[in-house]
Write an enzyme that holds these catalytic residues in place. Structure first.
Site, PDB file in Angstrom:
ATOM      1  N   GLU A  22       0.824  -1.218   0.000  1.00 48.38           N
ATOM      2  CA  GLU A  22       0.000   0.000   0.000  1.00 48.38           C
ATOM      3  C   GLU A  22       0.855   1.265   0.000  1.00 48.38           C
ATOM      4  OE1 GLU A  22      -0.503  -2.582   2.007  1.00 48.38           O
ATOM      5  OE2 GLU A  22      -2.591  -3.215   1.849  1.00 48.38           O
TER       6      GLU A  22
ATOM      7  N   PHE B 209     -11.349  -6.633  14.431  1.00 49.90           N
ATOM      8  CA  PHE B 209     -10.322  -7.177  13.550  1.00 49.90           C
ATOM      9  C   PHE B 209      -9.996  -6.167  12.443  1.00 49.90           C
ATOM     10  CE2 PHE B 209      -9.176  -9.701   9.718  1.00 49.90           C
ATOM     11  CZ  PHE B 209      -7.931 -10.111  10.174  1.00 49.90           C
ATOM     12  N   GLN B 210      -8.717  -5.892  12.273  1.00 52.09           N
ATOM     13  CA  GLN B 210      -8.230  -4.939  11.275  1.00 52.09           C
ATOM     14  C   GLN B 210      -8.826  -3.550  11.424  1.00 52.09           C
ATOM     15  OE1 GLN B 210      -8.287  -6.965   7.393  1.00 52.09           O
ATOM     16  NE2 GLN B 210      -6.212  -7.658   7.880  1.00 52.09           N
TER      17      GLN B 210
ATOM     18  N   LYS C 153     -17.332  -0.360   6.074  1.00 51.76           N
ATOM     19  CA  LYS C 153     -17.888  -1.403   5.213  1.00 51.76           C
ATOM     20  C   LYS C 153     -19.419  -1.363   5.163  1.00 51.76           C
ATOM     21  CE  LYS C 153     -17.562  -6.422   4.802  1.00 51.76           C
ATOM     22  NZ  LYS C 153     -16.858  -6.897   3.623  1.00 51.76           N
TER      23      LYS C 153
ATOM     24  N   MET D 113      24.655   8.217   1.807  1.00 53.18           N
ATOM     25  CA  MET D 113      24.533   9.555   2.378  1.00 53.18           C
ATOM     26  C   MET D 113      24.825   9.538   3.874  1.00 53.18           C
ATOM     27  SD  MET D 113      24.166  12.627   1.811  1.00 53.18           S
ATOM     28  CE  MET D 113      23.281  13.218   0.384  1.00 53.18           C
TER      29      MET D 113
END
Ligand SMILES: Cc1ncc(C[n+]2csc(CCOP(=O)(O)OP(=O)(O)O)c2C)c(N)n1
Ligand SMILES: [Mg+2]
Lengths: 163, 565
Positions: free
Chosen positions: B49, B111-112, B161, B478
């Protein structure tokens, strides 16, 4: 320097978190914050007391404006305004101090709003300075608990900032 | 007719002109993905993502349009955070839609579940939780409007949802009603007039350009202003492509790894015109010593940028394109004064030319080992003028800024504000999705590349022929440079001491890989890579301990540059 700022915001989900997060995320001070809906229930008014130099205050003002939900920001510092704060003070009232507590409350035009054996709860309204003064005078009597609302402020005269 | 929230979302996107989405599915966005099957909108499935957000960001920077992302709740949403922060810091317009657990479960540690609205509040321009399907079309409309107007930025919509399956009558609002959001575009005319007077009176003017001038329109107006006054132009990393590097007035980059002549010019200037820049600490060095003799005019769309870090003598809030055009128009009313100003600043340009001559952008070439700067020069030489360049973060990024001659707006995509390693590959992916016919090149480091190397799969799957040039020094170069200069060469955890076979890695994904270690092979391999129809990794095994110079050590003044390693 101390500044009292009014912020008109859309009364939306999470708007308080946005304002509080802005202050904490950018290291600005909040001394007090009070918030409630205005005449228009879709708009809330926050009164924030903060401090900082001119540059910081300019940033606070601009950053508040930058929030999408902010409608107006007014810094009342140096303006002709009425500033008031309320406090509830739970103070010990023993036999030898009870009269003094009532006398102090009277001088400050404060009200006793709850009485228990050996304890009064006093309600006082005034400028933050006045509230501070009564707190100091009552302190030797034994303050058990204290809650202050933080100030709210309105400009003097007929002009209104809301709409 | 009633529609589900999920269908309404896709219809809103279509009406906003969205052609490409970047995203990754999951439980709380499964309805949206189901409806996508019947939608004309193309969806590009990245392999992470974070990469979806960087890809949408690259797409947005390359096109000027709003980039759009879909991710699932919980880990999907938290994976977008770095991408969102990257876009926020560089003012890139994005709309990120995250799934959320059903509203009755919010707050229950379901959940999630993650409070992504809370998490992203300080890194979005604005964000929303959709609590009623009736609000959805208004929210999407506002999100696009907020993302692209004023100072652009990412907007997140958290979409539970149950709201996705709830139905309502669909009606896309024609306008937005945001009483607290009214960006100023036009720029106060009196301020513009004052600015023009200051410019006409300046003896040692410098224009300092940031990422705010990235649109072709703003860049054109900027060029006109600079040419009218013959005022030298220094750019930030973000402003780089807004003026052609080869333009005689262009001083290249200022700041920590800026050119000697840009930093000297800023330090000695008597008027600094800041255009869409925000005086970042990497640009100013020590603030009290920054442009100490200059009056400062600051033009920016975001009032909070003005006077945040430095004093400003004349602020102008407005859209750069409009303000700069007004300035040019105003200047046209004073042709004699402008001619005199050009004449009187002649000695100043000569002075800068002398600095440029004594301290050009340079490196020590080699016949035995590949110098990273040489690769950058060759990439420029062999690529098309309209090629889009992305970078990761590190030495290779600074060498790209120093040695690649950019000549068009929107051709240099790099994470300036946040400095996100792993940005370049997915950003290139997004830019290539927008412009399938153009060359898109990710100039990468061996460290950064591994932060999003899984996107090779996306390039292959969607036939996105991005060319990746890895300047492999086997170091987090760097950081190693800082350790060398400021920590007595104690190379703590910056040695990437495992020989990765980048050719095999490319091949494992079905891409093409080349690897070279001799300078005389560089040109040939670039030609071969550019001739390939698909994605290619070019690994250049470069001089390992090459340093980026000049360098202004953190906290020092710009004229205290370290000029050699
Ligand atoms: C996500 C992230 N983590 C850490 C850093 C700190 N950092 C900046 S440059 C750099 C080294 C990058 O190494 P490489 O990609 O190999 O580039 P090089 O400097 O060697 O060209 C690191 C670790 C960062 N910018 N981003
Ligand atoms: Mg490296």
């Amino acid at each position: 320097m101390r500044h009292t700022i009014s912020v008109l915001v859309e009364n939306e989900f999470g708007v308080l978190a946005r304002v509080a997060g802005l202050f904490s995320g950018r290291g600005f001070n909040i001394e007090s914050l009070s918030v409630a809906p205005t005449l228009d229930p879709a708009v809330s008014r926050m009164t924030i007391v903060t401090c900082g130099d001119e540059r910081i205050l300019e940033q606070i003002n601009k950053q508040l404006h930058k929030l999408i939900n902010t409608i107006r920001v007014i810094d009342f510092t140096g303006q002709d305004c009425v500033e008031r704060e309320m406090a509830l003070i739970k103070v010990s009232a023993e036999e030898d101090t009870r009269a003094e507590v009532l006398r102090i409350a009277d001088i400050f035009r404060a009200k006793v709003v709850d009485v228990a054996p050996r304890c009064y709860t006093i309600e006082v309204t005034g400028t933050p300075g006045k509230v501070g003064a009564i707190v100091e005078l009552l302190r030797p009597m034994g303050i058990r608990e204290l809650v202050r609302t933080g100030p709210v402020v309105l400009g003097r005269g007929p002009k209104a900032v809301e709409k | 007719m009633k529609m589900t929230g999920s269908k309404i979302l896709l219809e809103c996107l279509r009406l906003e002109g969205v052609e490409t989405l970047f995203g990754f599915p999951g439980g709380t966005v499964i309805n949206i993905y189901d409806d996508l099957v019947d939608s004309p909108i193309r969806h590009i499935l990245t392999r992470h993502e974070q990469a979806a957000v960087h890809a949408a960001d690259g797409y947005a920077r390359a096109t000027g349009k709003v980039g759009v992302v879909i991710a699932t709740s919980g880990p999907g949403a938290t994976n977008t955070v770095t991408g969102i922060a990257t876009a926020y810091m560089d003012s890139v317009p994005l709309v990120v839609v995250t799934g959320q657990v059903p509203t009755p479960l919010i707050g229950n540690d379901a959940f999630q579940e993650a409070d992504i609205v809370g998490i992203t509040r300080p890194i979005t321009k604005h964000n929303y939780l959709v609590k009623d399907v009736k609000d959805l079309s208004r929210i999407v409309k506002e999100a696009f409007y907020i993302a692209r107007t004023g100072r652009p930025g990412p907007v997140l919509i958290d979409f539970p949802k149950d709201i996705q399956v709830a139905t309502t009558k669909f009606d896309y609002p024609a306008t937005v009603h945001l009483p607290g959001y009214k960006p100023t575009y036009s720029g106060n005319l009196r301020q513009v007039e004052k600015a023009v007077k200051m410019m006409l009176g300046a003896k040692r003017p410098v224009i300092y350009v940031g990422g705010g001038a990235s649109s072709p329109e703003a860049a054109a107006a900027l060029k006109q202003l600079a040419e009218t006054l013959e005022a030298p132009v220094a750019t930030t990393l973000m402003g780089m492509a807004s003026i052609p590097k080869r333009h005689p007035l262009c001083l290249g980059m200022l700041g920590m790894h800026g050119t000697y002549y840009a930093n000297m010019a800023v330090t000695e200037s008597d008027l600094l015109v800041a255009v869409g820049a925000r005086f970042d600490d990497r640009v100013t060095g020590s603030v009290p010593h920054f442009a100490p003799q200059a009056s400062i005019i600051h033009i920016d769309i975001d009032p909070t940028s003005i006077k945040k870090n430095v004093r400003v003598d004349l602020p102008i809030v407005g859209d750069l394109h409009e303000v700069l055009n007004k300035m040019v128009a105003k200047l046209a009313e004073y042709p004699q004064e402008a001619a005199r100003a050009r004449e009187e600043t002649g000695f100043w340009r000569q002075r800068i030319a002398a600095w440029r001559e004594s301290h050009p952008v340079h490196y020590t070439p080699s016949n035995s080992v590949i110098k990273p700067q040489f690769v950058i020069e060759k990439l420029r030489e062999l690529s098309a003028e309209d090629a889009i360049i992305t970078t990761e973060v590190g030495q290779h990024q600074m060498w790209t800024a120093q040695f690649f001659d950019f000549c068009r707006p929107r051709t240099f995509l790099t994470s300036g504000g946040l400095g996100t390693m792993g940005y370049g590959l997915p950003a290139a992916l997004g830019a290539q999705a927008a412009f399938p016919e153009r060359q898109v090149i990710d100039i990468s480091g061996d460290g950064s590349f591994q932060m999003n190397s899984q996107e090779l799969a996306t390039l292959v799957q969607f036939k996105l022929p991005v060319k990746i040039a890895i300047l492999n020094n086997n170091y987090l170069g760097m950081v190693r440079q800082w350790q060398q200069l400021f920590f007595q060469r104690r190379y703590s955890q910056t040695v990437l001491d495992v020989p990765i076979d980048f050719v095999k890695l490319a091949e494992a994904y079905g891409a093409v890989g080349f690897s070279v270690s001799r300078p005389d092979e560089v040109e040939d391999v670039i030609r071969r890579a550019f001739a390939e129809p698909g994605p290619v990794i070019m690994e250049f095994k470069v001089e390992r301990e090459e340093n980026v110079i000049p360098m202004v050590p953190a906290g020092k003044a710009l004229n205290e540059m370290v000029l050699s390693s």
